[in-house]
Write an enzyme that holds these catalytic residues in place. Structure first.
Site, PDB file in Angstrom:
ATOM      1  N   LYS A  28       9.979  35.896  37.422  1.00 58.79           N
ATOM      2  CA  LYS A  28       8.658  35.269  37.301  1.00 58.79           C
ATOM      3  C   LYS A  28       7.602  36.314  36.970  1.00 58.79           C
ATOM      4  CE  LYS A  28       9.666  31.531  40.510  1.00 58.79           C
ATOM      5  NZ  LYS A  28       9.860  31.202  41.915  1.00 58.79           N
TER       6      LYS A  28
ATOM      7  N   GLN B 255       7.504  31.574  47.551  1.00 61.09           N
ATOM      8  CA  GLN B 255       8.918  31.355  47.246  1.00 61.09           C
ATOM      9  C   GLN B 255       9.632  30.698  48.425  1.00 61.09           C
ATOM     10  OE1 GLN B 255      10.329  31.920  44.243  1.00 61.09           O
ATOM     11  NE2 GLN B 255      12.350  31.277  44.921  1.00 61.09           N
TER      12      GLN B 255
ATOM     13  N   ASP C  48       3.107  25.096  42.105  1.00 61.24           N
ATOM     14  CA  ASP C  48       4.395  24.438  42.349  1.00 61.24           C
ATOM     15  C   ASP C  48       4.235  22.922  42.432  1.00 61.24           C
ATOM     16  OD1 ASP C  48       6.746  25.981  42.554  1.00 61.24           O
ATOM     17  OD2 ASP C  48       6.126  26.823  44.492  1.00 61.24           O
TER      18      ASP C  48
END
Ligand code: GUN
Length: 297
Positions: free
Chosen positions: A54, A98, A121
């Site tokens: 990422k 995460q 997200d």
């Protein structure tokens, strides 16, 4: 008939190119550089690989990347303090924590502490509600990537029968919401569903996100259907090596489907590309700038 292969890797590269062009316009015309903060708690090896990837792609498209690596024994208060700091930092437009988090941390509490406008997200309860009610939301990255590929390969999705296999908060549920928004007739099936083969074989669109290797055989697929395989499963082979397979038995399904995503090289590359897209979208919304076409649902 052999299916058209949906090349997610090429699709993601084209999307990143579009994102990079938009970022350079944001910098030139408005003096704004989108920034993405990624928070990793602990040392889970798979998560470390994702976070590295990422960070690399964030920089490659011209954004600022902020990585925060915290020890596995970080307290909830410590993590919440970092999230609060990122929420108030004007250089940070997107925040990703995460998952999975270490067991002593409450995932829902942590995710819901993120400013919903920075929740790239799309996991914050506000974004879940906005998506479900058809309002402007941050959309979870994997379903967003699936939707982009479906629109590209099917054109209008209106009136198509879509079957989503799996009911997770990260993929199955938001995928169903997005397909509904595009006027599909949506059925969500899962491990307790009784007549699975019959339901799947009625689908013009199958999205498999059940997390079980080779769960969907080709014989369940309606001839000509579009098949999106979200699964990434590592299986042992007879010779002691392992290989990556999806939730769909690709070899038999590709003989029946009209179009199908391979594993690897299908949905996977689109997820990170959509994370970058969501960060640009969040940045544009924060600064009340026009959003580029094709980066969100
Ligand atoms: N872990 C595995 N997939 C994801 C994802 O899409 N977002 C976050 N935050 N963590 C993950």
């Amino acid at each position: 008939m052999t299916a058209q292969i949906i090349d997610g890797k090429a699709f993601a590269a084209t999307l990143r190119e579009k994102i990079a062009q938009h970022i350079s316009r944001l910098k030139q015309d408005h003096g704004v550089t989108p920034g993405l903060a990624v928070v990793l708690v602990g040392e889970d090896p798979a998560s470390q690989v994702y976070v590295r990837s990422k960070g690399k792609q964030t920089v490659e498209v011209g954004m600022n990347s902020y990585e925060h690596k915290l020890p596995a024994d970080t307290t909830e208060a410590g993590l919440l303090a970092l999230i609060h700091q990122l929420n108030t930092d004007p250089a940070v437009h997107g925040i990703l924590v995460q998952l999975p988090l270490p067991a002593h941390l409450d995932e829902a509490l942590v995710i819901n502490a993120i400013d919903p406008t920075k929740d790239v997200d799309g996991f914050h309860i506000s974004n879940v509600g906005l998506l479900a009610t058809g309002q402007k939301a941050m959309v979870p990255c994997t379903p967003l990537g699936c939707l982009m590929m479906l629109r590209e390969y099917c054109g209008s999705l209106s009136g198509l029968n879509a079957v989503v296999i799996g009911r997770s908060n990260i993929v199955g549920k938001p995928m169903a919401q997005l397909l509904l928004r595009d006027s599909c007739t949506v059925t969500v099936v899962h491990s307790r569903t009784r007549n699975l083969p019959e339901i799947v074989s009625s689908a013009d669109i199958v999205v498999a996100a059940v997390g079980r290797p080779l769960f969907v055989p080709g014989e369940w697929i309606k001839p000509g259907a579009t098949v999106i395989d979200v699964g990434i499963n590592r299986i042992e082979q007879g010779d002691g090596t392992t290989r990556l397979v999806g939730d769909v038995d690709y070899d038999t399904a590709k003989e029946v489907a009209g179009a199908i995503t391979p594993v690897p090289g299908g949905v996977g590359p689109m997820t990170i590309a959509c994370l970058l897209a969501n960060t640009v979208t969040a940045c544009c919304r924060t600064h009340s700038l026009s959003e580029p076409n094709g980066l969100t649902a």
